[in-house]
Write a protein that holds these residues in place. Structure first.
Motif, PDB file in Angstrom:
ATOM      1  N   ARG A   9       4.587  41.379 -34.940  1.00  0.00           N
ATOM      2  CA  ARG A   9       5.294  40.314 -35.664  1.00  0.00           C
ATOM      3  C   ARG A   9       6.755  40.248 -35.253  1.00  0.00           C
ATOM      4  NH1 ARG A   9       7.064  41.715 -41.249  1.00  0.00           N
ATOM      5  NH2 ARG A   9       8.186  43.107 -39.870  1.00  0.00           N
ATOM      6  N   ASP A  10       7.408  41.403 -35.186  1.00  0.00           N
ATOM      7  CA  ASP A  10       8.817  41.442 -34.800  1.00  0.00           C
ATOM      8  C   ASP A  10       9.007  41.002 -33.350  1.00  0.00           C
ATOM      9  OD1 ASP A  10       9.295  42.380 -37.353  1.00  0.00           O
ATOM     10  OD2 ASP A  10       9.691  44.452 -36.727  1.00  0.00           O
ATOM     11  N   ALA A  11       8.148  41.481 -32.460  1.00  0.00           N
ATOM     12  CA  ALA A  11       8.243  41.118 -31.042  1.00  0.00           C
ATOM     13  C   ALA A  11       8.031  39.620 -30.854  1.00  0.00           C
ATOM     14  CB  ALA A  11       7.229  41.918 -30.230  1.00  0.00           C
ATOM     15  N   ALA A  12       7.067  39.056 -31.573  1.00  0.00           N
ATOM     16  CA  ALA A  12       6.815  37.617 -31.473  1.00  0.00           C
ATOM     17  C   ALA A  12       8.023  36.824 -31.944  1.00  0.00           C
ATOM     18  CB  ALA A  12       5.572  37.233 -32.283  1.00  0.00           C
ATOM     19  N   GLY A  13       8.675  37.277 -33.005  1.00  0.00           N
ATOM     20  CA  GLY A  13       9.876  36.600 -33.483  1.00  0.00           C
ATOM     21  C   GLY A  13      10.984  36.622 -32.448  1.00  0.00           C
ATOM     22  N   PHE A  14      11.211  37.788 -31.835  1.00  0.00           N
ATOM     23  CA  PHE A  14      12.247  37.885 -30.802  1.00  0.00           C
ATOM     24  C   PHE A  14      11.892  37.038 -29.582  1.00  0.00           C
ATOM     25  CE2 PHE A  14      13.078  42.156 -32.855  1.00  0.00           C
ATOM     26  CZ  PHE A  14      14.280  41.775 -33.441  1.00  0.00           C
ATOM     27  N   LEU A  15      10.629  37.099 -29.157  1.00  0.00           N
ATOM     28  CA  LEU A  15      10.182  36.302 -28.000  1.00  0.00           C
ATOM     29  C   LEU A  15      10.354  34.818 -28.273  1.00  0.00           C
ATOM     30  CD1 LEU A  15       8.729  35.986 -25.253  1.00  0.00           C
ATOM     31  CD2 LEU A  15       6.563  36.100 -26.533  1.00  0.00           C
ATOM     32  N   ASN A  16       9.906  34.359 -29.428  1.00  0.00           N
ATOM     33  CA  ASN A  16      10.005  32.938 -29.755  1.00  0.00           C
ATOM     34  C   ASN A  16      11.462  32.473 -29.786  1.00  0.00           C
ATOM     35  OD1 ASN A  16       7.243  32.809 -29.927  1.00  0.00           O
ATOM     36  ND2 ASN A  16       7.171  32.769 -32.152  1.00  0.00           N
ATOM     37  N   GLN A  17      12.347  33.276 -30.360  1.00  0.00           N
ATOM     38  CA  GLN A  17      13.761  32.911 -30.391  1.00  0.00           C
ATOM     39  C   GLN A  17      14.342  32.817 -28.988  1.00  0.00           C
ATOM     40  OE1 GLN A  17      16.421  34.840 -33.269  1.00  0.00           O
ATOM     41  NE2 GLN A  17      14.579  35.759 -34.172  1.00  0.00           N
ATOM     42  N   ALA A  18      14.006  33.768 -28.136  1.00  0.00           N
ATOM     43  CA  ALA A  18      14.553  33.784 -26.778  1.00  0.00           C
ATOM     44  C   ALA A  18      14.060  32.588 -25.968  1.00  0.00           C
ATOM     45  CB  ALA A  18      14.186  35.098 -26.080  1.00  0.00           C
ATOM     46  N   VAL A  19      12.760  32.288 -26.069  1.00  0.00           N
ATOM     47  CA  VAL A  19      12.213  31.150 -25.318  1.00  0.00           C
ATOM     48  C   VAL A  19      12.757  29.840 -25.882  1.00  0.00           C
ATOM     49  CG1 VAL A  19      10.094  29.917 -24.693  1.00  0.00           C
ATOM     50  CG2 VAL A  19      10.177  32.415 -24.536  1.00  0.00           C
ATOM     51  N   ALA A  20      12.877  29.737 -27.203  1.00  0.00           N
ATOM     52  CA  ALA A  20      13.451  28.531 -27.809  1.00  0.00           C
ATOM     53  C   ALA A  20      14.883  28.325 -27.333  1.00  0.00           C
ATOM     54  CB  ALA A  20      13.406  28.624 -29.334  1.00  0.00           C
ATOM     55  N   GLY A  21      15.604  29.400 -27.155  1.00  0.00           N
ATOM     56  CA  GLY A  21      16.985  29.305 -26.725  1.00  0.00           C
ATOM     57  C   GLY A  21      17.165  28.680 -25.358  1.00  0.00           C
ATOM     58  N   VAL A  22      16.199  28.870 -24.455  1.00  0.00           N
ATOM     59  CA  VAL A  22      16.315  28.294 -23.105  1.00  0.00           C
ATOM     60  C   VAL A  22      15.477  27.036 -22.940  1.00  0.00           C
ATOM     61  CG1 VAL A  22      16.919  30.497 -22.023  1.00  0.00           C
ATOM     62  CG2 VAL A  22      14.509  29.766 -22.095  1.00  0.00           C
ATOM     63  N   SER A  23      14.711  26.665 -23.959  1.00  0.00           N
ATOM     64  CA  SER A  23      13.870  25.467 -23.863  1.00  0.00           C
ATOM     65  C   SER A  23      14.700  24.218 -24.136  1.00  0.00           C
ATOM     66  CB  SER A  23      12.715  25.541 -24.869  1.00  0.00           C
ATOM     67  OG  SER A  23      11.827  26.578 -24.519  1.00  0.00           O
ATOM     68  N   ASP A  24      14.332  23.140 -23.453  1.00  0.00           N
ATOM     69  CA  ASP A  24      15.015  21.865 -23.644  1.00  0.00           C
ATOM     70  C   ASP A  24      14.631  21.216 -24.968  1.00  0.00           C
ATOM     71  OD1 ASP A  24      16.354  21.665 -21.001  1.00  0.00           O
ATOM     72  OD2 ASP A  24      14.283  21.731 -20.299  1.00  0.00           O
ATOM     73  N   GLU A  25      13.388  21.428 -25.383  1.00  0.00           N
ATOM     74  CA  GLU A  25      12.899  20.892 -26.652  1.00  0.00           C
ATOM     75  C   GLU A  25      12.099  21.971 -27.353  1.00  0.00           C
ATOM     76  OE1 GLU A  25      10.781  17.108 -26.608  1.00  0.00           O
ATOM     77  OE2 GLU A  25      11.616  16.702 -24.626  1.00  0.00           O
ATOM     78  N   VAL A  26      12.124  21.951 -28.689  1.00  0.00           N
ATOM     79  CA  VAL A  26      11.292  22.839 -29.497  1.00  0.00           C
ATOM     80  C   VAL A  26      10.643  21.996 -30.580  1.00  0.00           C
ATOM     81  CG1 VAL A  26      11.212  24.869 -30.997  1.00  0.00           C
ATOM     82  CG2 VAL A  26      12.785  24.827 -29.040  1.00  0.00           C
ATOM     83  N   TRP A  27       9.337  22.160 -30.727  1.00  0.00           N
ATOM     84  CA  TRP A  27       8.555  21.423 -31.720  1.00  0.00           C
ATOM     85  C   TRP A  27       7.839  22.401 -32.637  1.00  0.00           C
ATOM     86  CZ3 TRP A  27       7.946  16.037 -31.924  1.00  0.00           C
ATOM     87  CH2 TRP A  27       8.575  15.328 -30.890  1.00  0.00           C
ATOM     88  N   LEU A  28       7.694  22.021 -33.884  1.00  0.00           N
ATOM     89  CA  LEU A  28       6.903  22.747 -34.872  1.00  0.00           C
ATOM     90  C   LEU A  28       5.741  21.850 -35.258  1.00  0.00           C
ATOM     91  CD1 LEU A  28       6.433  25.027 -36.991  1.00  0.00           C
ATOM     92  CD2 LEU A  28       7.944  23.724 -38.521  1.00  0.00           C
ATOM     93  N   CYS A  29       4.532  22.398 -35.215  1.00  0.00           N
ATOM     94  CA  CYS A  29       3.355  21.628 -35.602  1.00  0.00           C
ATOM     95  C   CYS A  29       2.801  22.226 -36.895  1.00  0.00           C
ATOM     96  CB  CYS A  29       2.310  21.688 -34.487  1.00  0.00           C
ATOM     97  SG  CYS A  29       1.048  20.420 -34.646  1.00  0.00           S
ATOM     98  N   VAL A  30       2.668  21.384 -37.921  1.00  0.00           N
ATOM     99  CA  VAL A  30       2.148  21.804 -39.226  1.00  0.00           C
ATOM    100  C   VAL A  30       1.061  20.819 -39.630  1.00  0.00           C
ATOM    101  CG1 VAL A  30       2.712  22.241 -41.648  1.00  0.00           C
ATOM    102  CG2 VAL A  30       4.408  22.739 -39.872  1.00  0.00           C
TER     103      VAL A  30
END
Length: 177
Positions: free
Chosen positions: A139-160
């Motif tokens: 869970r912690d690793a996924a949070g760090f990974l997601n933040q890092a990838v979001a930081g370099v991504s041009d767009e970020v989307w959330l699907c609910v």
């Protein structure tokens, strides 16, 4: 630098379908970088379901752990869809590999891509604290990974519930109303 798009959300939120539509919206043919491994019959069924949904416009490149290598091998003119980062992370953790180093290499590689990359990941930190060490580490690793990838991504989307919401618009665009 090519466009990179991160799509996150919970299980069965519609993020893979959204990612497929967005990727094919960039070009009529694309490469699907699949990170899942069929360790049991249920996972084999999930993989088959994903494959059946895709048509002939997709070329599949299966790579459970060397994601940067897969991105480099498939870079060119066609967009790529990576599905998914959290399965990739699980593969690294279970293999005892250095997930932090792999995440750093991924974050460094994304801005160097010539062709667009759409990445799918799971949002796993909104639930209860897991009871075992490996689940908490994941869970912690996924949070760090997601933040890092979001930081370099041009767009970020959330699907609910099948409804996409843009969290990070491309530079020059305002937030989603």
């Amino acid at each position: 630098m090519a466009k990179s798009i991160l799509i996150t959300g919970g299980a069965r939120s519609g993020k893979s379908s959204l990612a497929e539509r967005m990727t094919l919206g960039l070009h009529p043919t694309a490469t699907y970088i699949a990170t899942a491994q069929a360790f049991d019959a249920e996972m084999a069924e999930r993989i088959a379901h994903h494959q059946a949904r895709r048509g002939p416009e997709w070329t599949t490149h299966a790579e459970p752990r060397d994601l940067v290598g897969a991105l480099e091998a498939t870079d060119g003119t066609r967009p790529r869809l990576v599905d998914c980062l959290t399965v990739w992370l699980s593969n690294l953790l279970l293999a005892g590999e250095d997930w932090q180093g792999a995440a750093e290499r991924l974050v460094a590689a994304l801005p160097r891509q010539a062709a667009p990359v759409v990445l799918v990941t799971n949002e796993v930190g909104a639930g209860i604290v897991p009871e075992n060490r490996l689940a908490r580490e994941f869970r912690d690793a996924a949070g760090f990974l997601n933040q890092a990838v979001a930081g370099v991504s041009d767009e970020v989307w959330l699907c609910v519930s099948g409804c996409p919401v843009r969290l990070k618009p491309p530079q020059g665009e305002g937030p989603t109303p």
